[in-house]
Design an enzyme around this catalytic site. Structure first.
Site, PDB file in Angstrom:
ATOM      1  N   GLY A   1       0.775  -1.225   0.000  1.00 12.32           N
ATOM      2  CA  GLY A   1       0.000   0.000   0.000  1.00 12.32           C
ATOM      3  C   GLY A   1       0.809   1.279   0.000  1.00 12.32           C
ATOM      4  O   GLY A   1       0.250   2.366   0.067  1.00 12.32           O
ATOM      5  N   GLN A   2       2.135   1.176  -0.076  1.00  9.71           N
ATOM      6  CA  GLN A   2       2.962   2.389  -0.070  1.00  9.71           C
ATOM      7  C   GLN A   2       2.758   3.150  -1.370  1.00  9.71           C
ATOM      8  O   GLN A   2       2.976   2.619  -2.457  1.00  9.71           O
ATOM      9  CB  GLN A   2       4.437   2.036   0.115  1.00  9.71           C
TER      10      GLN A   2
ATOM     11  N   VAL B   1       3.770   6.674  -1.469  1.00  5.13           N
ATOM     12  CA  VAL B   1       4.795   7.718  -1.456  1.00  5.13           C
ATOM     13  C   VAL B   1       6.135   7.001  -1.276  1.00  5.13           C
ATOM     14  O   VAL B   1       6.315   6.288  -0.294  1.00  5.13           O
ATOM     15  CB  VAL B   1       4.561   8.712  -0.299  1.00  5.13           C
TER      16      VAL B   1
ATOM     17  N   HIS C   1       7.591   6.866   5.847  1.00  2.00           N
ATOM     18  CA  HIS C   1       6.842   7.709   6.778  1.00  2.00           C
ATOM     19  C   HIS C   1       5.962   6.807   7.630  1.00  2.00           C
ATOM     20  O   HIS C   1       5.451   5.801   7.163  1.00  2.00           O
ATOM     21  CB  HIS C   1       6.019   8.789   6.071  1.00  2.00           C
TER      22      HIS C   1
ATOM     23  N   HIS D   1       2.628   6.452  10.079  1.00  3.07           N
ATOM     24  CA  HIS D   1       1.339   7.035  10.427  1.00  3.07           C
ATOM     25  C   HIS D   1       1.056   6.800  11.897  1.00  3.07           C
ATOM     26  O   HIS D   1       1.135   5.663  12.375  1.00  3.07           O
ATOM     27  CB  HIS D   1       0.213   6.378   9.619  1.00  3.07           C
TER      28      HIS D   1
END
Length: 109
Positions: free
Chosen positions: A74-75, A77, A81, A83
């Site tokens: 689901g990455q 970007v 990072h 969440h």
């Protein structure tokens, strides 16, 4: 904005819950697995600092912490990072299974 030597934290521009934050390494790293040990420690430090701030300001009942590593996970970007998503009583009908919901048929056990 909170920051330390290796990472900074911002509010997500498309939050899934009030207070949804992103903890982002300053150095480019595609995924969590590409971070150095110190960057991982700094990310963890900011997760805890952000949680403390959100606890005081929004008083959520819980949190989900998530890292998407790779397109099939689901990455979207191509920069690591984390969440930090505050959760609130009644925000979903049945929260059991939490992050297991990334594969809906396997969420309930």
């Amino acid at each position: 904005m909170l920051s330390n030597a290796a990472c900074y934290a911002i509010f997500d521009l498309s939050p899934v819950a009030e207070g949804h934050m992103l903890i982002i390494p300053k150095r480019h790293a595609p995924t969590f697995f590409d971070l150095t040990a110190q960057e991982r420690r700094d990310m963890n430090d900011l997760i805890l600092r952000c949680k403390d701030r959100l606890d005081k300001s929004l008083m959520p009942g819980g949190y989900n912490i998530g890292l998407n590593c790779g397109v099939v996970a689901g990455q979207s970007v191509p920069h690591c990072h984390c969440h930090l998503i505050p959760r609130y009583q009644g925000d979903v009908q049945d929260p059991r299974g939490g992050v297991r919901g990334v594969i809906p048929d396997r969420q309930q056990y």
